[in-house]
Write a protein that holds these residues in place. Sequence first.
Motif, PDB file in Angstrom:
ATOM      1  N   HIS A  12       0.842  -1.189   0.000  1.00 36.28           N
ATOM      2  CA  HIS A  12       0.000   0.000   0.000  1.00 36.28           C
ATOM      3  C   HIS A  12       0.878   1.239   0.000  1.00 36.28           C
ATOM      4  N   PRO A  20      -9.951   8.770  -4.923  1.00 37.19           N
ATOM      5  CA  PRO A  20      -9.921   8.740  -3.454  1.00 37.19           C
ATOM      6  C   PRO A  20      -9.168   9.946  -2.898  1.00 37.19           C
ATOM      7  N   ALA A  51      -9.420  11.905  -0.297  1.00 36.20           N
ATOM      8  CA  ALA A  51      -8.996  11.931   1.108  1.00 36.20           C
ATOM      9  C   ALA A  51      -7.799  11.016   1.351  1.00 36.20           C
ATOM     10  N   GLU A  52      -7.834   9.823   0.796  1.00 38.61           N
ATOM     11  CA  GLU A  52      -6.732   8.878   1.014  1.00 38.61           C
ATOM     12  C   GLU A  52      -5.434   9.387   0.404  1.00 38.61           C
ATOM     13  N   LEU A  53      -5.506   9.881  -0.816  1.00 40.49           N
ATOM     14  CA  LEU A  53      -4.302  10.313  -1.507  1.00 40.49           C
ATOM     15  C   LEU A  53      -3.751  11.640  -0.987  1.00 40.49           C
ATOM     16  N   SER A  54      -4.602  12.474  -0.441  1.00 40.95           N
ATOM     17  CA  SER A  54      -4.164  13.790   0.036  1.00 40.95           C
ATOM     18  C   SER A  54      -3.166  13.697   1.174  1.00 40.95           C
ATOM     19  N   ALA A  55      -3.099  12.558   1.825  1.00 41.14           N
ATOM     20  CA  ALA A  55      -2.217  12.382   2.976  1.00 41.14           C
ATOM     21  C   ALA A  55      -0.755  12.178   2.585  1.00 41.14           C
ATOM     22  N   LEU A  57      -4.025   3.069  -7.569  1.00 46.47           N
ATOM     23  CA  LEU A  57      -4.716   2.477  -6.424  1.00 46.47           C
ATOM     24  C   LEU A  57      -5.581   1.299  -6.848  1.00 46.47           C
TER      25      LEU A  57
END
Length: 169
Positions: A2, A42, A44-48, A125
């Motif tokens: 991941h 995604p 929110a997931e990728l923004s991290a 992803l």
Amino acid sequence: PHLQWRAPAWSFDAYPGGPNATALANRTTAPDGAVDLAFHMPVAELSAFADVAACGGPLVMAPNTNYPEHCQRSFRYGYYAAVTFMDEQLGILLDAVEDKGLTASTAVIFVGDHGWHLGDQAEWLKFTNYENSVRVPLLIKVPWLPSVAGRIIDAPVELVDLYPTFAGL
């Protein structure tokens, strides 16, 4: 593996030339006639992830758009290194089973929960119903069933149907 691709340096070293020598995906656009609903962003997931942000952020993943080539190569390079590291870890586990003398009595089942896009169809992803995302690794070794050793099955397998098989071993 991941996001983000965390692996020891030796697993990256297994791919000489680094990201610049890493090939891009063969199919870099959506299939003809694909609807936007087939794609998922995604955000929110990728923004991290800082490396994603440095490459344009998650909105670059809109249908039929992609990250700059140097980012694509870097992401693919990291994925390959992470897979190499995972392979090494599986080898360590199998060696331990052998060292303990448990090889003949231990079923080994290796399965992933999803596939992964690496720029194919301009996707990254796991969030599509394309084969890259839904196809998963599945390896089963059952020492007390030698007649199935080395058998390759191309038929689709539903992961939810595996438990009865495993329980029956």
